[in-house]
Design an enzyme around this catalytic site. Structure first.
Site: not given
Ligand code: PXP
Length: 249
Positions: A7, A10, A18, A43, A45, A49-50, A70, A100-101, A151, A190, A212
């Protein structure tokens, strides 16, 4: 053996801090693939935001592994998914205020609308996964939705105190078993880290882990020395006018 979906949200977070061009998640996705990523996850969103829509378009053209999008179950995101055609859509809950989610999707309470959405996406040959807590009722609703994948949310396991972790791990093991008994295929993610990932990777039937934050954090840790060394070398031995070398005044 579970595969790894990286993921890259970030990376886009740092860029958006920036509103700059770097770091570029699309370029770094290619490096993640060179490092062995089996898939790239982003993701998109609602508040952008990212990851931006343009990133997803470019990733669709450049990712050679699998692109997992996502997204929230909204008409706007559905239209984007149908246009960009990722290799998988993972439906996640989304709240504007969250960092975050935060919890899994409540499939039970929105089964009707999710059934319709899953069916439209799958009719367009886009497999759908639902991000849910390892809860029997939610998993049954996932099966009823027509989705082929879930998931499992590993957040509670990741955040649990040491003494509580075995119980959370057992919930995920049970969740994987129940999901597979219902004919669902199982991913998870996650909050997974270099320290806590192994028991999750060893769960029977686990197909892919989406990770991620910890990978991006680790990339900073292992890459920072080289980055500083390179900048210091430039400062200590500067070329004159490197931006305009070769041009005549
Ligand atoms: N899976 C899902 C559905 C998520 O929303 C996220 C966070 O965006 C992740 C996995 C990855 O989580 P992490 O960044 O904590 O590894």
């Amino acid at each position: 053996m579970a595969s790894l979906g990286v993921n890259i949200d970030h990376i886009a977070n740092v860029r958006q801090a920036r509103r700059a061009l770097e770091p570029d998640p699309v370029t770094l996705a290619l490096l993640a693939e060179l490092g062995g990523a089996d898939g790239i996850t982003v993701h998109l969103r609602e508040d952008r935001r990212h990851i931006q829509e343009r990133d997803v378009e470019l990733l669709r053209a450049t990712v050679r592994s699998r692109l997992n999008l996502e997204m929230a179950a909204t008409p706007e995101m559905e239209a984007i998914a149908l246009r960009i055609r990722p290799d998988m859509v993972t439906l996640v809950p989304e709240q504007r205020q969250e960092v975050t989610t935060e919890g899994g999707l409540d499939v039970v309470s929105q089964l009707g609308s999710l059934q319709a959405l899953v069916s439209r996406l799958q009719a367009s040959a886009i497999p759908v996964s639902l991000f849910v807590d390892p809860d029997g009722h939610q998993l049954e609703a996932c099966q009823a939705s027509g989705a082929r994948w879930v998931e499992l949310h590993t957040g509670a396991y990741a955040e649990a105190a040491w003494a509580e972790q075995p119980r959370q791990l057992a919930r995920l093991e049970e969740g994987s078993f129940v999901a597979r008994s219902l004919g669902l295929r199982v991913n998870a993610g996650h909050g997974l880290t270099y320290q806590n990932v192994e028991p999750i990777a060893a769960i029977e039937g686990m197909e892919e882990l989406n990770i991620g934050h910890t990978i991006v954090a680790r990339a900073l840790a292992v890459g920072l020395q080289s980055a500083v060394r390179e900048m210091r070398a430039l400062i200590q031995n500067p070329r004159r006018d490197p931006l305009f070398s070769g041009s005549t005044p």
